[in-house]
Design a protein around this motif. Sequence first.
Motif, mmCIF file in Angstrom:
data_model
loop_
_atom_site.group_PDB
_atom_site.id
_atom_site.type_symbol
_atom_site.label_atom_id
_atom_site.label_comp_id
_atom_site.label_asym_id
_atom_site.label_seq_id
_atom_site.Cartn_x
_atom_site.Cartn_y
_atom_site.Cartn_z
ATOM 1 N N ARG A 1 85.523 59.003 40.384
ATOM 2 C CA ARG A 1 86.641 59.634 39.697
ATOM 3 C C ARG A 1 87.290 58.720 38.656
ATOM 4 N NH1 ARG A 1 84.610 63.364 41.690
ATOM 5 N NH2 ARG A 1 85.532 65.061 42.921
ATOM 6 N N SER A 2 87.053 57.417 38.718
ATOM 7 C CA SER A 2 87.737 56.508 37.799
ATOM 8 C C SER A 2 86.893 55.264 37.568
ATOM 9 C CB SER A 2 89.110 56.117 38.354
ATOM 10 O OG SER A 2 88.957 55.253 39.473
ATOM 11 N N GLN A 3 87.424 54.356 36.741
ATOM 12 C CA GLN A 3 86.737 53.099 36.449
ATOM 13 C C GLN A 3 86.597 52.216 37.678
ATOM 14 O OE1 GLN A 3 89.343 54.356 34.730
ATOM 15 N NE2 GLN A 3 89.198 53.885 32.525
ATOM 16 N N ALA A 4 87.340 52.525 38.746
ATOM 17 C CA ALA A 4 87.285 51.682 39.942
ATOM 18 C C ALA A 4 85.878 51.601 40.505
ATOM 19 C CB ALA A 4 88.248 52.231 41.004
ATOM 20 N N SER A 5 85.085 52.653 40.361
ATOM 21 C CA SER A 5 83.723 52.638 40.888
ATOM 22 C C SER A 5 82.878 51.584 40.180
ATOM 23 C CB SER A 5 83.090 54.018 40.733
ATOM 24 O OG SER A 5 81.757 54.010 41.160
ATOM 25 N N ALA A 6 82.950 51.532 38.838
ATOM 26 C CA ALA A 6 82.179 50.537 38.090
ATOM 27 C C ALA A 6 82.617 49.124 38.449
ATOM 28 C CB ALA A 6 82.342 50.781 36.589
ATOM 29 N N VAL A 7 83.939 48.925 38.588
ATOM 30 C CA VAL A 7 84.454 47.593 38.930
ATOM 31 C C VAL A 7 83.974 47.180 40.321
ATOM 32 C CG1 VAL A 7 86.543 46.251 39.346
ATOM 33 C CG2 VAL A 7 86.461 47.868 37.430
ATOM 34 N N LEU A 8 84.057 48.075 41.280
ATOM 35 C CA LEU A 8 83.645 47.756 42.648
ATOM 36 C C LEU A 8 82.147 47.488 42.736
ATOM 37 C CD1 LEU A 8 85.820 50.292 44.661
ATOM 38 C CD2 LEU A 8 86.036 47.803 44.652
ATOM 39 N N HIS A 9 81.350 48.200 41.945
ATOM 40 C CA HIS A 9 79.904 47.952 41.979
ATOM 41 C C HIS A 9 79.601 46.530 41.521
ATOM 42 C CE1 HIS A 9 78.038 47.673 37.948
ATOM 43 N NE2 HIS A 9 76.876 47.670 38.579
ATOM 44 N N GLY A 10 80.366 46.030 40.530
ATOM 45 C CA GLY A 10 80.203 44.642 40.114
ATOM 46 C C GLY A 10 80.592 43.661 41.209
ATOM 47 N N VAL A 11 81.619 44.007 41.968
ATOM 48 C CA VAL A 11 82.044 43.140 43.077
ATOM 49 C C VAL A 11 80.955 43.073 44.139
ATOM 50 C CG1 VAL A 11 83.728 42.886 44.932
ATOM 51 C CG2 VAL A 11 84.483 43.576 42.639
ATOM 52 N N TRP A 12 80.329 44.219 44.468
ATOM 53 C CA TRP A 12 79.268 44.224 45.488
ATOM 54 C C TRP A 12 78.070 43.386 45.037
ATOM 55 C CZ3 TRP A 12 82.692 45.343 48.421
ATOM 56 C CH2 TRP A 12 83.382 46.544 48.489
ATOM 57 N N ILE A 13 77.706 43.460 43.772
ATOM 58 C CA ILE A 13 76.590 42.636 43.278
ATOM 59 C C ILE A 13 76.936 41.158 43.374
ATOM 60 C CG2 ILE A 13 75.243 42.040 41.223
ATOM 61 C CD1 ILE A 13 75.284 44.937 40.425
ATOM 62 N N LEU A 14 78.183 40.806 43.072
ATOM 63 C CA LEU A 14 78.611 39.405 43.172
ATOM 64 C C LEU A 14 78.508 38.911 44.612
ATOM 65 C CD1 LEU A 14 79.895 36.873 41.958
ATOM 66 C CD2 LEU A 14 82.137 37.936 42.325
ATOM 67 N N ILE A 15 78.988 39.713 45.553
ATOM 68 C CA ILE A 15 78.923 39.322 46.968
ATOM 69 C C ILE A 15 77.473 39.170 47.408
ATOM 70 C CG2 ILE A 15 79.424 40.088 49.316
ATOM 71 C CD1 ILE A 15 81.945 41.431 48.201
#
Length: 758
Positions: free
Chosen positions: A331-345
């Motif tokens: 629904r928002s940009q939060a999904s794209a941001v969180l996907h980057g966080v998961w790749i970092l982890i």
Amino acid sequence: MFTDTDPAPRTLPRSTAADLGPARAQWFFDLLRSVLRHDLPASLVVFLVALPLSLGIAVASGAPVAAGLVAAVVGGIVGGLLGGSVLQVSGPAAGLTVVVAETINQFGWAATCFITVAAGVLQVMFGLSRIARAALAITPVVVHAMLAAIGITIALQQVHVLLGGCAQSTAWHNITELPGQLLHANRPAVLIGGTVIAIMLGWRYMPARLRVLPGPLVAVTAGTALSLALPVQVDRIELNGSLFEQIGLPSLPSGSWFDVAVTVLTIALIASVQSLLSAVAVDKMHGGKRTDFDRELLGQGSANVLSGLLGGLPVAGVIVRSSANVQAGARSQASAVLHGVWILIFAVALVGLVRQIPMAALAGLLIVIGMQLVKLAHIKLAHRTGDLLVYAVTVLGSVFLNLLEGVLIGLALAFVFLLWRVVRTHVVAQPLPGTEFGEHWLVTIEGSCSFLALVKLSSELAKVPEGATVRLEMSVDFLDHAAWETIEDWARRHRSEGGTVEFVELGPVRMAGAGSGPPAREHTRNATAELIGPTRGAARHGDPTVAGIAAYHRGHAQPARPRPADAGEHAGIDTFFLTCSDARIVPNALTHSHPDDLFTVRNVGNLVPAGASDVSVEAALIYALEQLDVRSVVVCGHSGCGAMAALHRDLPAGPGLEDWLAHARPSLTGFRLGHPVATAAAQAGFGEVDQLAMVNVALQVETLHAHPAVARGVAERGVAVTGLFYDAATERLVAISADGLTEIDDMTNHVVPEPVRP
């Protein structure tokens, strides 16, 4: 998609919920609930799709594997936070693989990172200058061909890796070395890569419950598991240490700074165009906020600056990840941001798993991705639109030269085709059939008539024999002085030799004004408007009727000419059309008909007097039905009718007009008693005078149905009786029935049950 019951959240303000009032605090918690409910699950799906793609693109580019992970992290977080697209996901893109590989070969990896930073700065400048939409002006066939060329290049490179070898430096070498590579193929690598390809191609046919998992992730996982289960030795990904240990600062490139500038511009343009085109495609997938293209370039540029500084690949919007994001319910940009966080982890905590992935598995993944960029639908579209040559030349140039040169060649060829299509002129001179000894000739000139057409124009005009009677039909939207002078000189010479020349000018540009000023392209709409509603305002001196007739002879006589005489007198007439005397009603224009199609009768208020009190309408109606054998009877009223206004307001109209309007008194009575047509018209937003005009049409249709000649025509020949109302405000007609009104559907030629008036 966003719904009314589950609205899309807006951007989170800088203040925290504790600093807000009760209403804003509730808004904050609604936003948080939407992120947890929609964006968090979607981000996990996008993460699973993006991980293998990021690794594969890094390998295909010849960059360190960590560079793909860095670009994925930065693209997700920075691109998501700063970009102008709500649901687009950014990261390393297959569309940049070829140019990045060439850049690494020419300048080295550290210098490539510097070029990525510079390309990001250039993208930021693009965004600040607000020229983002200009990038969308590139002809689609060149963009489609560019993507196809990238896909072919990736596939040619990775097929060598799948066979256990190494990709060659050029597409030509990849092709010529392929037979030898096939002879010395590494069978375990082929088995692993083939397994990945089979899963990727067959995943769409799996049950829906299985397809919840991303196909690329399943394919790479299966290929990795197969390589670990079998007692074979295959090349695997090299990733030494954690992601943070792989970060390296860029360095200045050595060599020609002109080449550096060209590479920077190439990466910036390709990344920008791909991101914007991807954003346009994503906007079509959801019903939320549309993309701010200038802000999207600012976000992409910022992501590229940071990615280059941290040793990552160039970043762009990626349609594969973005479409997965939409389909997963983000629904928002939060999904794209969180996907980057998961790749970092993952890259920090699970680096050991990355090292187990076989190179052949990623090669199989990239071969499928590359070939998916070559779309049969794009080739068919290029064939239909006559741009197949542009497509083919762009693909070949991009594959065998380089991407920038191929695109430039394609754009140049597309421009040549455009120029040829725009400026070409159709000129034909031929004798009219049925005339003896070629005495009557027809010369047709269509298109844009300029000095480029002088050779063809002169050769065709030279075919006309001396003394012939010539009708010269011109339908041109551009006429320069050279072409005008050629036509004028030929007409003068032909007349001096005893011939005649009749000009029939159907296009917007006329001979009379071509020699009095610089040439300019005119619009066909102007000619059409003049044809169906010509103005005589220019005739300020003399008789305006005579001036209008002269203009009619020059331009309007030909399309208004009757059909051939051997078709029979009045053979084409199919409709009796009764309408008001108001000059705004042009029956042939409203019905898109030839003058021979309508038998038109006009009177004040489009009335059908009952009984024998007025014989003019009676005589015309009987003649049309019994002599002309018409198949349709139409009554057409209109908005702002003066007769209906006088009737509605009981205005004194004088003896003659007042006696005539007495025939409309039943319409006024029906309106005041709440006729169903008046009710429907009021609900559609029409005023009272227009409501009365519609009721009047309905009652005139009722009167016609009761007429013996009409009733006989309906029973014996299926004559249709129709009521119409022309709304001048919207320039549309609505059909009037006994109990309501309906819009006429342009696409189906049927009425639509729900009337709508803008």
